[in-house]
Structures are given as structure tokens and as C-alpha cells.
Design a protein around this motif. Structure first.
Motif, PDB file in Angstrom:
ATOM      1  N   PRO A   3       0.837  -1.212   0.000  1.00  0.00           N
ATOM      2  CA  PRO A   3       0.000   0.000   0.000  1.00  0.00           C
ATOM      3  C   PRO A   3       0.864   1.250   0.000  1.00  0.00           C
ATOM      4  CG  PRO A   3      -0.830  -1.605   1.578  1.00  0.00           C
ATOM      5  CD  PRO A   3       0.490  -2.129   1.098  1.00  0.00           C
ATOM      6  N   ASN A   4       0.520   2.182  -0.905  1.00  0.00           N
ATOM      7  CA  ASN A   4       1.250   3.443  -1.049  1.00  0.00           C
ATOM      8  C   ASN A   4       2.677   3.253  -1.554  1.00  0.00           C
ATOM      9  OD1 ASN A   4      -0.980   4.953  -0.010  1.00  0.00           O
ATOM     10  ND2 ASN A   4      -0.357   4.364   2.060  1.00  0.00           N
ATOM     11  N   GLY A   5       3.024   2.031  -1.963  1.00  0.00           N
ATOM     12  CA  GLY A   5       4.351   1.780  -2.501  1.00  0.00           C
ATOM     13  C   GLY A   5       4.418   2.102  -3.979  1.00  0.00           C
ATOM     14  N   ASP A   9      -1.435  -0.099  -7.525  1.00  0.00           N
ATOM     15  CA  ASP A   9      -2.282   0.420  -8.594  1.00  0.00           C
ATOM     16  C   ASP A   9      -3.401   1.305  -8.044  1.00  0.00           C
ATOM     17  OD1 ASP A   9      -3.817  -1.488  -7.375  1.00  0.00           O
ATOM     18  OD2 ASP A   9      -4.089  -2.737  -9.156  1.00  0.00           O
ATOM     19  N   ASP A  10      -3.266   1.699  -6.799  1.00  0.00           N
ATOM     20  CA  ASP A  10      -4.236   2.624  -6.210  1.00  0.00           C
ATOM     21  C   ASP A  10      -4.090   4.012  -6.832  1.00  0.00           C
ATOM     22  OD1 ASP A  10      -5.094   0.622  -4.528  1.00  0.00           O
ATOM     23  OD2 ASP A  10      -3.824   1.247  -2.854  1.00  0.00           O
ATOM     24  N   GLY A  11      -5.219   4.664  -7.032  1.00  0.00           N
ATOM     25  CA  GLY A  11      -5.188   6.044  -7.489  1.00  0.00           C
ATOM     26  C   GLY A  11      -4.939   6.233  -8.974  1.00  0.00           C
ATOM     27  N   VAL A 218       7.892   5.246  -2.849  1.00  0.00           N
ATOM     28  CA  VAL A 218       6.540   5.753  -3.085  1.00  0.00           C
ATOM     29  C   VAL A 218       6.251   5.724  -4.581  1.00  0.00           C
ATOM     30  CG1 VAL A 218       6.604   7.251  -1.051  1.00  0.00           C
ATOM     31  CG2 VAL A 218       7.380   8.138  -3.262  1.00  0.00           C
ATOM     32  N   PRO A 219       4.999   5.911  -5.000  1.00  0.00           N
ATOM     33  CA  PRO A 219       4.709   5.975  -6.432  1.00  0.00           C
ATOM     34  C   PRO A 219       5.575   7.029  -7.120  1.00  0.00           C
ATOM     35  CG  PRO A 219       2.667   5.779  -5.214  1.00  0.00           C
ATOM     36  CD  PRO A 219       3.761   5.969  -4.190  1.00  0.00           C
ATOM     37  N   LEU A 220       5.999   6.732  -8.335  1.00  0.00           N
ATOM     38  CA  LEU A 220       6.933   7.615  -9.032  1.00  0.00           C
ATOM     39  C   LEU A 220       6.348   8.994  -9.303  1.00  0.00           C
ATOM     40  CD1 LEU A 220       8.592   5.131 -11.544  1.00  0.00           C
ATOM     41  CD2 LEU A 220       9.406   5.879  -9.299  1.00  0.00           C
ATOM     42  N   ALA A 221       5.029   9.091  -9.443  1.00  0.00           N
ATOM     43  CA  ALA A 221       4.411  10.393  -9.676  1.00  0.00           C
ATOM     44  C   ALA A 221       4.678  11.343  -8.510  1.00  0.00           C
ATOM     45  CB  ALA A 221       2.913  10.240  -9.895  1.00  0.00           C
ATOM     46  N   ASP A 222       4.909  10.798  -7.323  1.00  0.00           N
ATOM     47  CA  ASP A 222       5.192  11.649  -6.171  1.00  0.00           C
ATOM     48  C   ASP A 222       6.499  12.416  -6.334  1.00  0.00           C
ATOM     49  OD1 ASP A 222       2.908  10.586  -5.164  1.00  0.00           O
ATOM     50  OD2 ASP A 222       3.810   9.660  -3.387  1.00  0.00           O
ATOM     51  N   ARG A 223       7.361  11.915  -7.176  1.00  0.00           N
ATOM     52  CA  ARG A 223       8.611  12.642  -7.405  1.00  0.00           C
ATOM     53  C   ARG A 223       8.353  13.979  -8.080  1.00  0.00           C
ATOM     54  NH1 ARG A 223      13.464   8.285  -8.747  1.00  0.00           N
ATOM     55  NH2 ARG A 223      13.282   7.191  -6.754  1.00  0.00           N
ATOM     56  N   GLY A 224       7.385  14.002  -8.989  1.00  0.00           N
ATOM     57  CA  GLY A 224       7.021  15.273  -9.606  1.00  0.00           C
ATOM     58  C   GLY A 224       6.500  16.258  -8.581  1.00  0.00           C
TER      59      GLY A 224
END
Length: 381
Positions: A3-5, A9-11, A218-224
Motif C-alpha cells: 500500500p502506497n508503494g 495500482d491505487d489512485g 513511493v509511487p513515481l508520480a510523487d517525485r514530480g
């Protein structure tokens, strides 16, 4: 999946489920409302033909006609969906796996294989197609894309309100590239300059042989988001969702709203390149899991359920794929084989003494084998 990793595929933005069921999304439904049955079939056709090309190129490499090949198998929706959202004046900076995007920009797919056969460094005119040459140096092209986007700002080609003039830049890269310094530097420059660039990360789960979990917590989008860039995660095997999300990001960029980071959550069904053996680092169960989420099957099921995929269309598309395969085989074999010494050409724009000395040494080295062979042949006479 944690979860949240990074592999959750959440979100994810999704408009088509893996079984081809349409799901409503108030923010993105309007982005695809204009497509209609013809538009959906066109997206399906694009993906089918690109996969046929991809399989043909893989076979050619196995037959010794290409030195190397990087498959895009399984990533067709991410590439076709995003590529079809582009305007003619937009610019694309690809890595080396964006065959589907090249196809949407009008690049002859046979020319894509000139690089993999070793004929030249590209094979097409970037200016003519708004599609720049493939980049094998991981992540370096994101800086080129950001710089180009900043140039568009200074040329007054952003935020004018003229849809034929306002432009944006898209740069494609993989999950492993997000660990590269160049990508992070590009995100810094894009953010602080509000550059009209879309960072399109095709998270295909594997940076060569390292999973995404070895790249991020964390999900890669969080890097943005860490750079202050609006970010979104999209189901990269859903061509409709990918199209909608990219269209939104491009609209923001063209209007002067700045950069966007898109993480297209997908899977590399093939090997990293034809020199790779993915069975050494991933399981058959993982591959089967993603096979059930195939992007082409997903749209096919939806079209069939709507009664919009008649058999005559399917048959005609199969014939078109056969013709494409034949054309690709013929074109590649007609390219000839480059000499080994051609690797020293076009390294720099102007003559370079070090490259020239290395070329002379290499030619002398090659000739020494010929001389030795002639001597041996003479001794038998």
C-alpha cells in the motif's frame, strides 16, 4: 503490492477496466467524448499495427538482421494514447522504446530500425516530424526537452490563445530514469521556469533487471510533486485514460500553466532489449498477471461489446498488418550492412584528432587479419 508503494495500482486514472468495461470519470470523460466509434477503432488499429511492427523487428533481430532491438510490447496504450493527444506543432523527445509514439508522428517505422541495424544514428528528420532522435543515454534527453520548452516560452509560442501556435513538449522516459541526475535536474529547471513540458514516465516495472521497488519507496508520480509539478498516475494499459490525461497536461502546458508529470503504470511484456533474459529476474506468474491486462485486448473487448468491431474490419486490419510486416522485412534487408569502421563517423560535428587516430588504428587492426589470412593461404600453395 505494498500500500502506497511504488508498485501499487491505487489512485490510477482508468476509463476502461482490464475486461473492457467502461468506467465513468467526471474529469476525463469530456476529454474522449469526441472520439466516437471511428476514433476508437483508429486507436485499436494503431496499437495492433505497432505490435505487429514490434514483433517483426524482434524476429529480424533473432535472424541476425538487426544488431539489437528494444521492444515496446505491452506499452502500446501508453504510447498510442499519449501520441494521439499531441498537436502537430508539439515536440517529442523520446528515449529508445517509443516506436508507437514515432508511428503517431508519421515516422516511417522502417526508418526506426536504421539505428538498430547500425546504418545511422536516427533515420528521420526531427524537424519534419516534431519527433527527435532516440536517446540511449538514460535520461539525458529530459534536459534537452526542458531546454526546448524554455525556448518556446521565449519565442512567444506559449499562452497566446492561438491553438495553431501554442506549443508544448513531451519527453518520454522509463521508471529507472527517475533515479538519474539528469531527470531530476530537468524537473528543477522545468518547475522554476514554468516550462511547457510534459514528463511522461512509462513505469513498466523494470529498470532493466531492477524492479520499481528498488527505485523508490513511493509511487513515481510523487517525485514530480516533490518539485512542485502537478502529477498524475494513469493506467498505462488503458489507451482512453492515457489519451485523456495527456490531453489535459498538454493543454495546461500550451496555455502557460507549466509542466506536468505523468506516470503511466504499465508493464514491459518483452525483454529490456533482445540481449536480455527477463526469466532470470521475474516470474511467469507476474507476466501472466499483466497478460490479463493487455492493452489491445482491453479495447477489443470494449469494441466487441459495443458491436463496433465487425469481422470485415478485423480481417482488413490483419491483412494490413501482414503487408506492414512484409514491407518492414524488405526494407531492413535492403539497407545493407554497415562497415565496422562506420562507428567512427558523425561522432562529432567537426573532425576530431582522437577519433581519427582511433579509426586509423581500427582499420589497421582489421587489415591485419586479412594480411594474416593471405599469408596462410600463400603458404599452402
Amino acid at each position: 503490492m505494498v500500500p502506497n508503494g511504488p508498485q501499487t495500482d491505487d489512485g490510477l486514472v482508468q476509463l476502461l477496466t482490464p475486461t473492457g468495461q467502461r468506467t465513468a470519470h467526471p474529469d476525463y470523460d469530456p476529454r474522449i467524448a469526441h472520439l466516437g466509434a471511428d476514433g476508437l477503432r483508429a486507436l485499436y488499429r494503431d496499437m495492433v499495427l505497432v505490435r505487429r511492427f514490434d514483433n517483426e523487428a524482434t524476429s529480424l533481430q533473432r535472424q541476425g538482421e538487426l544488431a539489437l532491438y528494444a521492444q515496446c510490447l505491452g506499452q502500446e496504450a501508453a504510447q498510442i494514447g499519449s501520441g494521439r493527444a499531441l498537436a502537430p506543432q508539439d515536440q517529442v523527445f523520446p528515449s529508445y522504446r517509443e516506436h508507437g509514439v514515432a508511428y503517431t508522428r508519421g515516422v516511417d517505422l522502417a526508418d526506426v530500425l536504421r539505428l538498430f541495424r547500425g546504418i545511422d544514428h536516427g533515420g528521420w528528420d526531427p524537424t519534419a516530424y516534431g519527433f527527435h532522435l532516440y536517446t540511449l543515454v538514460i535520461g539525458s534527453h529530459t534536459l534537452h526537452a526542458t531546454g526546448y520548452a524554455m525556448g518556446l516560452q521565449r519565442d512567444g509560442a506559449v499562452g497566446t490563445g492561438d491553438p495553431a501556435r501554442d506549443s508544448a513538449v513531451v519527453t518520454y522516459f522509463g521508471d529507472g530514469s527517475t533515479s538519474q541526475g539528469d531527470v531530476n535536474e530537468a524537473l528543477v529547471f522545468a518547475a522554476v521556469n514554468n516550462a511547457p513540458v510534459v514528463f511522461f514516465c512509462q513505469n513498466n516495472q523494470w529498470a532493466i533487471s531492477e524492479p520499481t521497488s528498488r527505485q523508490s519507496r513511493v509511487p513515481l508520480a510523487d517525485r514530480g510533486l516533490g518539485f512542485g509539478i502537478p502529477s498524475v498516475r494513469v493506467d498505462g494499459n488503458d489507451v482512453l485514460a492515457t489519451y485523456a490525461v495527456t490531453a489535459e497536461a498538454l493543454e495546461r502546458a500550451r496555455s502557460g500553466g507549466g509542466p506536468t508529470f505523468i506516470e503511466a503504470f504499465t508493464f514491459r511484456m518483452g525483454a529490456h532489449t533482445t540481449s536480455d533474459d527477463p526469466s532470470r529476474y521475474r516470474s511467469a506468474a507476474e507476466e501472466e498477471y499483466w497478460r490479463q491486462r493487455d492493452p489491445i485486448d482491453r479495447l477489443r473487448l470494449y469494441l466487441e461489446d459495443c458491436g463496433e468491431l465487425p469481422q470485415d474490419y478485423v480481417d482488413a486490419l490483419a491483412a494490413e498488418g501482414d503487408a506492414l510486416g512484409e514491407r518492414i522485412r524488405t526494407a531492413v534487408r535492403a539497407m545493407g550492412r554497415p562497415s565496422a569502421a562506420s562507428m567512427f563517423e558523425h561522432v562529432y560535428a567537426t573532425p576530431h584528432s582522437v577519433v581519427e587516430s582511433e579509426r586509423q588504428w581500427f582499420e589497421s587492426y582489421e587489415a591485419s587479419f586479412l594480411d594474416a589470412g593471405q599469408s596462410r593461404e600463400g603458404s599452402h600453395r
